[in-house]
Design a protein around this motif. Structure first.
Motif, mmCIF file in Angstrom:
data_model
loop_
_atom_site.group_PDB
_atom_site.id
_atom_site.type_symbol
_atom_site.label_atom_id
_atom_site.label_comp_id
_atom_site.label_asym_id
_atom_site.label_seq_id
_atom_site.Cartn_x
_atom_site.Cartn_y
_atom_site.Cartn_z
ATOM 1 N N GLU A 22 50.194 -28.112 -20.132
ATOM 2 C CA GLU A 22 49.733 -29.451 -20.472
ATOM 3 C C GLU A 22 50.931 -30.398 -20.449
ATOM 4 N N THR A 23 50.793 -31.507 -19.740
ATOM 5 C CA THR A 23 51.910 -32.439 -19.587
ATOM 6 C C THR A 23 51.459 -33.870 -19.864
ATOM 7 N N VAL A 24 52.438 -34.749 -20.051
ATOM 8 C CA VAL A 24 52.212 -36.182 -20.126
ATOM 9 C C VAL A 24 53.210 -36.829 -19.181
ATOM 10 N N LEU A 25 52.767 -37.832 -18.444
ATOM 11 C CA LEU A 25 53.644 -38.498 -17.491
ATOM 12 C C LEU A 25 54.613 -39.414 -18.231
ATOM 13 N N LEU A 26 55.917 -39.168 -18.037
ATOM 14 C CA LEU A 26 56.949 -40.003 -18.651
ATOM 15 C C LEU A 26 57.551 -40.986 -17.660
ATOM 16 N N ASP A 27 57.530 -40.646 -16.366
ATOM 17 C CA ASP A 27 58.052 -41.549 -15.344
ATOM 18 C C ASP A 27 57.388 -41.191 -14.019
ATOM 19 N N SER A 28 56.754 -42.176 -13.398
ATOM 20 C CA SER A 28 55.957 -41.933 -12.200
ATOM 21 C C SER A 28 56.826 -41.797 -10.949
ATOM 22 N N VAL A 29 56.223 -41.367 -9.868
ATOM 23 C CA VAL A 29 56.904 -41.265 -8.571
ATOM 24 C C VAL A 29 57.459 -42.623 -8.163
ATOM 25 N N GLU A 30 56.645 -43.677 -8.318
ATOM 26 C CA GLU A 30 57.080 -45.019 -7.928
ATOM 27 C C GLU A 30 58.260 -45.483 -8.781
ATOM 28 N N SER A 31 58.183 -45.209 -10.079
ATOM 29 C CA SER A 31 59.253 -45.620 -10.973
ATOM 30 C C SER A 31 60.540 -44.869 -10.665
ATOM 31 N N GLN A 32 60.432 -43.574 -10.387
ATOM 32 C CA GLN A 32 61.611 -42.800 -10.024
ATOM 33 C C GLN A 32 62.264 -43.352 -8.756
ATOM 34 N N ALA A 33 61.463 -43.713 -7.770
ATOM 35 C CA ALA A 33 62.012 -44.286 -6.540
ATOM 36 C C ALA A 33 62.768 -45.577 -6.849
ATOM 37 N N ASN A 34 62.175 -46.433 -7.691
ATOM 38 C CA ASN A 34 62.826 -47.699 -8.040
ATOM 39 C C ASN A 34 64.141 -47.474 -8.778
ATOM 40 N N ARG A 35 64.171 -46.486 -9.670
ATOM 41 C CA ARG A 35 65.395 -46.219 -10.423
ATOM 42 C C ARG A 35 66.520 -45.739 -9.504
ATOM 43 N N GLN A 36 66.208 -44.812 -8.622
ATOM 44 C CA GLN A 36 67.239 -44.293 -7.730
ATOM 45 C C GLN A 36 67.690 -45.363 -6.734
ATOM 46 N N GLU A 37 66.749 -46.150 -6.249
ATOM 47 C CA GLU A 37 67.078 -47.242 -5.336
ATOM 48 C C GLU A 37 68.016 -48.243 -6.007
ATOM 49 N N ALA A 38 67.744 -48.585 -7.268
ATOM 50 C CA ALA A 38 68.588 -49.539 -7.986
ATOM 51 C C ALA A 38 70.003 -49.004 -8.158
ATOM 52 N N LEU A 39 70.134 -47.706 -8.410
ATOM 53 C CA LEU A 39 71.465 -47.107 -8.555
ATOM 54 C C LEU A 39 72.230 -47.135 -7.238
ATOM 55 N N LEU A 40 71.556 -46.822 -6.149
ATOM 56 C CA LEU A 40 72.216 -46.861 -4.838
ATOM 57 C C LEU A 40 72.647 -48.289 -4.496
ATOM 58 N N TYR A 41 71.796 -49.259 -4.804
ATOM 59 C CA TYR A 41 72.117 -50.665 -4.543
ATOM 60 C C TYR A 41 73.324 -51.108 -5.369
ATOM 61 N N ARG A 42 73.416 -50.590 -6.594
ATOM 62 C CA ARG A 42 74.516 -50.970 -7.476
ATOM 63 C C ARG A 42 75.842 -50.344 -7.043
ATOM 64 N N HIS A 43 75.785 -49.127 -6.493
ATOM 65 C CA HIS A 43 77.009 -48.378 -6.236
ATOM 66 C C HIS A 43 77.459 -48.360 -4.773
ATOM 67 N N LEU A 44 76.600 -48.793 -3.846
ATOM 68 C CA LEU A 44 76.944 -48.693 -2.426
ATOM 69 C C LEU A 44 76.836 -50.052 -1.738
ATOM 70 N N PRO A 45 77.643 -50.281 -0.702
ATOM 71 C CA PRO A 45 77.519 -51.519 0.094
ATOM 72 C C PRO A 45 76.406 -51.379 1.135
ATOM 73 N N LEU A 46 75.177 -51.326 0.665
ATOM 74 C CA LEU A 46 74.029 -51.148 1.559
ATOM 75 C C LEU A 46 73.788 -52.407 2.385
ATOM 76 N N PRO A 47 73.232 -52.257 3.585
ATOM 77 C CA PRO A 47 72.807 -53.453 4.324
ATOM 78 C C PRO A 47 71.686 -54.123 3.559
ATOM 79 N N ASP A 48 71.612 -55.438 3.630
ATOM 80 C CA ASP A 48 70.642 -56.129 2.785
ATOM 81 C C ASP A 48 69.976 -57.278 3.530
ATOM 82 N N VAL A 49 68.753 -57.548 3.112
ATOM 83 C CA VAL A 49 68.020 -58.746 3.516
ATOM 84 C C VAL A 49 67.612 -59.438 2.223
ATOM 85 N N GLN A 50 67.900 -60.730 2.113
ATOM 86 C CA GLN A 50 67.666 -61.463 0.880
ATOM 87 C C GLN A 50 66.869 -62.729 1.158
ATOM 88 N N VAL A 51 66.173 -63.193 0.126
ATOM 89 C CA VAL A 51 65.480 -64.485 0.186
ATOM 90 C C VAL A 51 66.154 -65.422 -0.803
#
Length: 364
Positions: free
Chosen positions: A56-85
């Motif tokens: 029996e489990t309870v969801l603490l962090d969804s697939v979408e949320s995990q993707a956003n968290r890891q993406e934010a860390l990569l954006y913070r730590h790496l000089p990724l190519p970017d498109v901005q508005v």
């Protein structure tokens, strides 16, 4: 030199199953709440298989949320190519901050050199799909290929609109959840009862903001203690899921580009494990096992230790080996918000009273 990404790319998947414990020793943790089929919001409980056994489990962090968290860390730590508005007041929104990344509707409502974004070569290449789109995404939005994207707006039919399924699908589950209550109350130092009528001037000011004119809406008065079953206590937690190497190999990109994408995915996992799992207030998790994040390659069963610095060095080497036509641009592509988007943003900046007034004027 054989890199971790190069070695793993021949496998089918990477299995992730990392035990975590709740920082609160009582196991109390605050989960997100969901409405299922329009019902009341509540923690999402499910029976899942952990190490082959139903739990029996309870969801603490969804697939979408995990993707956003890891993406934010990569954006913070790496000089990724970017498109901005860029908005009218100079604020810029990065594709890595938008829910749909470069395919988010924000980028539809923008121009480049006075030309609508969807008419520019970059966005036309993405809309056509296929190898051309994947090369364009790799150069300008590589994390869309890692964490997924769908061109869900415009004149393209949903059935044929380009889609890139996520390669990284992870979530955090709490184990053996027990119901716990979330409490709330407010003591007023002035001794003002919560049901006391408001002075007319204060009541009118609240009504101008679109409120009902209650004392609690002004942040005043006593609120009686209440409790609702919105929290849980868990025996432990687990970061669980997989990285699809089959999906990565199916991309129509050169081997060098696929290795870069896998290095990004692995580095996102390692960064999260190193930085820590703070999901929200009242939801801090700690790895049960110190050191690196261990993942397992399938079907070989090889165990791989993911550490930030070696992976960062590996990514730098892989980027240096890219052919010229796949190299990331050094500067971001900056689009200008069109008048529609700027007007929406202006409206969002208005105070509550101004928004309520504008609404009344429109209705009148």
């Amino acid at each position: 030199m054989t890199t971790t990404a190069r070695r793993l790319l021949s496998q089918m998947a990477l299995e992730v199953q990392a035990p975590l414990r709740v920082a609160n020793p009582s196991g109390l943790v605050r989960p997100p709440v969901f409405s299922v089929d329009g019902g009341p919001f509540a923690p999402l409980r499910q029976t899942r298989y952990i190490r082959g056994e139903p739990v029996e489990t309870v969801l603490l962090d969804s697939v979408e949320s995990q993707a956003n968290r890891q993406e934010a860390l990569l954006y913070r730590h790496l000089p990724l190519p970017d498109v901005q508005v860029e908005l009218f007041d100079g604020r810029r929104v990065s594709q890595y901050e938008a829910p749909g990344r470069i395919l988010d509707a924000i980028f539809r409502e923008a121009t480049l050199g006075g030309q609508p974004s969807h008419q520019t070569p970059l966005f036309q290449a993405i809309a056509r799909g296929g190898e051309e789109a994947e090369r364009a995404l790799f150069r300008h939005s590589p994390l869309t290929l890692v964490y997924g994207g769908w061109l869900s707006y415009g004149d393209i039919s949903p059935e044929v609109a380009p889609k890139w399924p996520r390669l990284v699908a992870l979530e955090i589950l709490g184990l053996e959840p027990r119901e716990a209550h979330r409490t709330s109350s407010r003591l007023d130092p002035l001794g003002v009862p919560g049901e006391l009528p408001l002075p007319e001037a204060m009541s009118q000011a609240l009504k101008e903001q679109g409120k009902k004119g209650r004392l609690s809406e002004a942040g005043l008065g006593r609120i009686p203690p209440t409790a609702s079953p919105m929290d849980v206590a868990v025996r432990g937690a687990v970061l669980v899921g997989a990285v699809s190497l089959v999906g990565l190999r199916n991309l129509r990109l050169p081997q060098e580009a696929k290795e870069v994408l896998l290095a990004l995915a692995l580095l996102g996992l390692a960064l999260q494990h190193k930085e820590g799992y703070r999901l929200r207030s009242g939801a801090d998790l700690v790895p049960e096992e110190g050191g690196c994040l261990r993942v397992r390659a399938l079907p070989s069963g090889e165990e791989v230790c993911l550490e930030v610095e070696p992976l960062r060095e590996e990514l730098d080497r892989l980027l240096g080996e890219l052919p010229e036509e796949l190299r990331w641009p050094g500067e971001p592509v900056v689009l200008q918000a069109n008048e529609t988007l700027n007007q929406l943003y202006r409206n969002a900046l208005l105070g509550k009273a101004e928004r309520a007034k504008a609404k009344r004027e429109k209705e009148g």
